[in-house]
Design an enzyme around this catalytic site. Structure first.
Site, PDB file in Angstrom:
ATOM      1  N   HIS A 189      58.119  12.046 -59.400  1.00 54.06           N
ATOM      2  CA  HIS A 189      56.659  12.118 -59.307  1.00 54.06           C
ATOM      3  C   HIS A 189      56.247  13.184 -58.292  1.00 54.06           C
ATOM      4  O   HIS A 189      56.784  13.236 -57.189  1.00 54.06           O
ATOM      5  CB  HIS A 189      56.118  10.752 -58.891  1.00 54.06           C
TER       6      HIS A 189
ATOM      7  N   GLY B  29      46.906  10.314 -55.858  1.00 52.64           N
ATOM      8  CA  GLY B  29      46.849   9.478 -54.659  1.00 52.64           C
ATOM      9  C   GLY B  29      46.552   8.022 -54.950  1.00 52.64           C
ATOM     10  O   GLY B  29      46.074   7.293 -54.088  1.00 52.64           O
ATOM     11  N   GLY B  30      46.839   7.609 -56.197  1.00 55.93           N
ATOM     12  CA  GLY B  30      46.678   6.196 -56.534  1.00 55.93           C
ATOM     13  C   GLY B  30      45.261   5.676 -56.415  1.00 55.93           C
ATOM     14  O   GLY B  30      45.050   4.471 -56.239  1.00 55.93           O
TER      15      GLY B  30
ATOM     16  N   SER C 212      48.547  12.468 -61.611  1.00 57.41           N
ATOM     17  CA  SER C 212      48.710  11.051 -61.290  1.00 57.41           C
ATOM     18  C   SER C 212      47.397  10.282 -61.525  1.00 57.41           C
ATOM     19  O   SER C 212      46.939  10.195 -62.652  1.00 57.41           O
ATOM     20  CB  SER C 212      49.239  10.898 -59.853  1.00 57.41           C
ATOM     21  N   SER C 213      46.756   9.773 -60.462  1.00 53.17           N
ATOM     22  CA  SER C 213      45.468   9.100 -60.686  1.00 53.17           C
ATOM     23  C   SER C 213      44.455  10.072 -61.263  1.00 53.17           C
ATOM     24  O   SER C 213      43.593   9.695 -62.064  1.00 53.17           O
ATOM     25  CB  SER C 213      44.943   8.479 -59.382  1.00 53.17           C
TER      26      SER C 213
ATOM     27  N   GLU D 222      60.692   9.615 -63.337  1.00 55.83           N
ATOM     28  CA  GLU D 222      59.504   8.979 -62.762  1.00 55.83           C
ATOM     29  C   GLU D 222      59.378   7.525 -63.178  1.00 55.83           C
ATOM     30  O   GLU D 222      59.669   7.170 -64.320  1.00 55.83           O
ATOM     31  CB  GLU D 222      58.238   9.704 -63.248  1.00 55.83           C
TER      32      GLU D 222
END
Length: 325
Positions: free
Chosen positions: A297, A82-83, A165-166, A267
């Site tokens: 992604h 979620g960045g 991701s994050s 990605e």
């Protein structure tokens, strides 16, 4: 008379930063993913950090898989993506993903929330990831610990940290902080780290970042996440964004447990994941890189029951067996 505050950063309406510094966060994410029910998995929420009011969700198979050679459940600490700005353990995609991990890997899955930016900029997320490992250690070490963890069904000598991701970025920083052997977490033993399309950054663009946008992701979105999450005034070369930036720790002398990096071939973050694995390999670290051709992604977390996701599960199984001792 001064002008009214206006939006200066907008993450899809979920998080908005205003010119006066105020932040609006919506609870209505409108995520078009149905929640899957799996009768073979039970789950519950626990408070793991009273100070920051952070909860985690535990997922446990109702029985040991007959085909499993193990007598106890391994543990997966799952760090959502979620960045660093959006996402919780309860989002449908992450929830479904954890159900699949628990059933597919015959594991107790521990899925913590962590503090989000811009209210809490980095390194808050890394600190909270470490707190979740300490919570796990406390449950195992205490007679008063959670029965799902210390009830005799779980093997805390077989813990794997997995980040999406994050969350993959957090997993890297945990690997460096915890170090090979995870002696500071005994009796918990982390055996390896799984980085799914880790969210790393850098001022210099990679070829894949300059490529076409993805269905759910663009370079503009990635840049916005960095502006909102790195310490105020820092760039994408900050050590928490770029593990190989000018001010980053030299990890060559740091002993690390095995790392598996998984990315989709289409990605924006592909090149950063590949470069990360290549550099670690050149340093003599035990690292494996797996690329899923044509995938974007979130291909695993957003559709954990697809054919490609089944392949991911097989890769994870193999990595866990190979690094179980």
């Amino acid at each position: 008379m001064g002008s009214l505050p206006h939006v200066v950063e907008d993450c899809g309406g979920i998080v908005q930063l205003f010119s006066d510094g105020t932040i609006y966060r919506s609870n209505d994410i409108g995520f078009p993913v149905p929640i899957i029910t799996d009768q073979s998995i039970v789950f519950k929420d626990c408070l793991f950090d009273k100070t920051n009011d952070l909860h985690l969700r535990l997922y446990k198979p109702t029985s040991m898989s007959p085909s499993s050679p193990a007598k106890k459940f391994s543990v997966i600490l799952f760090l959502h993506g979620g960045g660093f700005c959006v996402g919780t353990r309860a989002w449908p995609n992450f929830h479904n993903c954890c159900l699949k991990l628990a059933s597919g890997l015959n594991a107790l899955v521990v899925a913590p929330d962590y503090r989000l930016a811009p209210e809490h900029r980095l390194p808050a997320a890394m600190e909270d990831g470490f707190s979740a490992l300490q919570w796990l250690q406390a449950q195992v070490s205490s007679d008063e610990g959670d029965a799902w963890v210390n009830g005799g069904e779980v093997d805390c000598d077989q813990v794997f940290v997995m980040g999406d991701s994050s969350g993959g970025n957090i997993a890297h920083h945990l690997a460096v902080r915890v170090g090979a052997g995870s002696t500071g977490l005994a009796p918990v033993r982390v055996r390896g780290y799984i980085l799914m399309a880790p969210f790393f950054g850098g001022v210099a663009r990679t070829k894949s970042e300059e490529g076409p946008s993805e269905q759910l992701l663009s370079l503009e979105i990635l840049d916005r996440f960095w502006r909102l999450s790195v310490p105020a005034g820092a760039s994408r070369d900050h050590p928490l964004a770029n593990p190989f930036g000018p001010g980053s720790l030299n990890i060559e002398p740091v002993a690390l447990d095995p790392i598996l990096v998984i990315v989709g071939g289409c990605e924006l973050l592909r090149d950063r994941g590949e470069d990360y694995a290549r550099r670690l390999k050149e340093m003599g670290k035990k690292v494996e890189y797996v690329e899923f051709e044509g995938k974007q992604h979130g291909f695993f977390t957003n559709d954990p029951f697809s054919e490609a996701s089944e392949e991911v599960i097989q890769d994870l199984k193999r990595f866990m067996i190979e690094n179980s001792c």
